[in-house]
Design a protein around this motif. Structure first.
Motif, PDB file in Angstrom:
ATOM      1  N   PRO A 183       0.806  -1.237   0.000  1.00 47.62           N
ATOM      2  CA  PRO A 183       0.000   0.000   0.000  1.00 47.62           C
ATOM      3  C   PRO A 183       0.828   1.271   0.000  1.00 47.62           C
ATOM      4  CG  PRO A 183       0.117  -0.892   2.219  1.00 47.62           C
ATOM      5  CD  PRO A 183       0.877  -1.851   1.330  1.00 47.62           C
TER       6      PRO A 183
ATOM      7  N   ALA B  36       1.931   4.804  -0.887  1.00 47.28           N
ATOM      8  CA  ALA B  36       1.026   5.872  -1.312  1.00 47.28           C
ATOM      9  C   ALA B  36       1.748   7.204  -1.333  1.00 47.28           C
ATOM     10  CB  ALA B  36      -0.186   5.940  -0.379  1.00 47.28           C
TER      11      ALA B  36
ATOM     12  N   ARG C 270      -4.804  10.764  -0.375  1.00 47.87           N
ATOM     13  CA  ARG C 270      -3.771   9.796  -0.739  1.00 47.87           C
ATOM     14  C   ARG C 270      -3.997   9.250  -2.136  1.00 47.87           C
ATOM     15  NH1 ARG C 270      -2.780   6.421   4.931  1.00 47.87           N
ATOM     16  NH2 ARG C 270      -1.895   8.218   6.073  1.00 47.87           N
TER      17      ARG C 270
ATOM     18  N   HIS D 114      -2.909   5.983  -4.294  1.00 46.77           N
ATOM     19  CA  HIS D 114      -2.314   4.649  -4.246  1.00 46.77           C
ATOM     20  C   HIS D 114      -1.309   4.500  -5.375  1.00 46.77           C
ATOM     21  CE1 HIS D 114      -1.853   0.329  -3.910  1.00 46.77           C
ATOM     22  NE2 HIS D 114      -2.143   0.224  -5.197  1.00 46.77           N
TER      23      HIS D 114
ATOM     24  N   SER E 136       1.347   1.917  -7.591  1.00 48.28           N
ATOM     25  CA  SER E 136       1.682   0.556  -8.007  1.00 48.28           C
ATOM     26  C   SER E 136       3.033   0.581  -8.689  1.00 48.28           C
ATOM     27  CB  SER E 136       0.624   0.000  -8.979  1.00 48.28           C
ATOM     28  OG  SER E 136      -0.639  -0.039  -8.378  1.00 48.28           O
TER      29      SER E 136
ATOM     30  N   TRP F 285       7.265   3.544  -9.352  1.00 51.08           N
ATOM     31  CA  TRP F 285       5.959   3.538  -8.689  1.00 51.08           C
ATOM     32  C   TRP F 285       5.136   4.637  -9.357  1.00 51.08           C
ATOM     33  CZ3 TRP F 285       4.924  -0.096  -5.037  1.00 51.08           C
ATOM     34  CH2 TRP F 285       5.993  -0.685  -4.352  1.00 51.08           C
TER      35      TRP F 285
ATOM     36  N   GLY G  15       0.893   6.353  -9.946  1.00 47.99           N
ATOM     37  CA  GLY G  15      -0.534   6.360  -9.636  1.00 47.99           C
ATOM     38  C   GLY G  15      -1.141   7.693 -10.009  1.00 47.99           C
TER      39      GLY G  15
END
Length: 437
Positions: free
Chosen positions: A327, A329, A341, A343, A345, A351, A353
């Motif tokens: 998780p 964020a 927030r 998220h 990935s 990373w 999002g």
């Protein structure tokens, strides 16, 4: 060297005092004053500090400054009875007596000359090793190679065994973990044995490797551990050391050639760009091995997609970043509004999002504050530590430079082979491995 003097001949003086809550503090450097490295001004547990090495021991917590002269630790002692088993060996009998006097109310505090024993050097090195496992600023962007966690873990197991006097049988000392470290990182023993066999017998690296391997073997035997890797280790130690041929550390400690793919939706482009910027990369807010440690690793773009307003976040991943669902964020605040927030990935080496922004349709140039966190781990945002983090980067670059020439006979100002100045095996491997940094 005179009793109570450090390696430079200066007296090693500590201050012993008793707090209102009954804890006894030993300040290893009187220049620290009354500021506690463990608690804030309101007595609450302090947030993690990237400039301090911390070690949980029997009845106390020890802390050393990583930057500057770390002669003796500061201790916050919550159980003096348990701490007496190591106090005299770390600070000397006079300090141990002063701590007892404070605990029973015979003294309000004292300035005492310490007599550090060999345990003090081992404890400082163990604390620094745990600091490196937590705070080492590995970064492709900054050119700082990562430390192999398995190589560092095995040396920490050896150091923990050497410093066993710091710990007792109570189950509240997470740093008393020699058996667990060997179990987690035993697969690296074969590479260390091959490294030991290939290093010149007269080199400091060969001596350090043999010392670590023999101590790991002793720690495993004391803990009743067994397994194929440990049996191989014991067989190698029982035989005369062969005259091996030099081995390339890149072969012994080869990393995967590319980041593994993980589920993650690539960001879409298009729309009108409202603003771009970089976010805050506060190492305290997520575990090690998740994110590249560079200050420029976090970036964001705010876009207008028709009537929608959207923020896209991209973060450079650490080479060891997990590929399973986590998780991680980004915490976003726009125009001094509430925090939300996004998220994130992982996909390849990033990373990423995105999320909708609550902005009026005609709004332009939003003011965005953005930082990374791992919910459940995050201690909360702290003061800007950019200067401290840059000092940490400078420190690790110096250590890597020292490690790179550690075994050269013509190396200027050769470092001592013991204590916190000597490179860890993981630093030696990182400094001499041909990584793409």
């Amino acid at each position: 060297m005179a009793p109570g003097a450090d390696e430079d001949g200066r007296e090693a003086e500590v201050v012993v005092s008793r707090g209102a809550d009954g804890t006894v503090r030993v300040i290893g450097d009187p220049a620290v004053g009354s500021d506690s490295p463990f608690r804030d001004a309101d007595g609450r547990t302090a947030v993690p500090d990237v400039t301090r090495a911390v070690l949980d021991v029997a009845g106390a917590v020890l802390a050393w400054p990583v930057l500057g002269d770390a002669r003796l630790p500061t201790a916050e002692i919550h159980d003096v009875r348990r701490a007496q088993q190591w106090l005299w060996a770390l600070y000397g009998e006079e300090v141990a007596a002063a701590v007892h006097a404070c605990a029973v109310g015979e003294s309000a505090g004292a300035r005492v000359v310490a007599e550090p024993a060999p345990l003090a050097g081992g404890a400082a090195r163990l604390g620094l090793g745990h600091w490196a496992a937590r705070w080492w600023p590995a970064s492709h962007l900054d050119g700082i190679p990562a430390l192999r966690p398995d190589v560092l873990g095995l040396e920490l197991a050896a150091l923990t065994h050497i410093c066993q006097q710091l710990f007792d049988a109570e189950d509240d000392q997470p740093d008393d973990c020699a058996a667990e470290l060997i179990g987690d990182h035993g697969s690296a023993l074969d590479a260390l044995i091959r490294w030991w066999h290939s290093a010149p017998a007269s080199s400091g690296t060969a001596r350090r490797l043999e010392s670590v391997l023999r101590t790991v073997d002793d720690a495993a035997d004391s803990a009743g551990l067994d397994g194929e890797a440990l049996r191989h280790l014991r067989a190698a130690l029982d035989r005369p050391r062969p005259d091996g041929t030099p081995a390339e550390l890149t072969e012994l400690f080869a990393r995967r050639g590319d980041y593994a793919l993980a589920a993650g939706e690539p960001l879409v482009t298009g729309g009108r760009v409202l603003a771009r910027g970089t976010g805050t990369n506060d190492w305290r807010r997520y575990p090690p091995g998740f994110v590249d440690a560079s200050e420029s690793a976090v970036s964001w773009t705010a876009r207008a997609l028709g009537a929608r307003r959207q923020i896209e976040v991209e973060v450079v991943a650490h080479i060891a970043a997990p590929v399973t669902a986590v998780p991680l964020a980004a915490e976003v605040r726009v125009n001094d509004g509430p925090r939300s927030r996004v998220h994130l990935s992982r996909r390849v080496d990033m990373w990423s999002g995105r999320a909708d922004l609550d902005l009026p349709a005609g709004a332009t140039g939003p003011r965005v504050e953005l930082g990374l966190l791992l919910p459940g781990f995050d201690p909360g945002p702290g003061p800007d530590g950019g200067a401290e983090r840059e000092a940490v980067r400078a420190l690790v670059r110096r250590r890597l430079a020292t490690a790179a020439v550690a075994d050269r006979p013509d190396a200027p100002d050769a470092p001592p082979r013991d204590g916190t100045s000597a490179p860890f095996l993981a630093e030696l491997a990182a400094a001499t491995t041909d990584e793409d940094y």
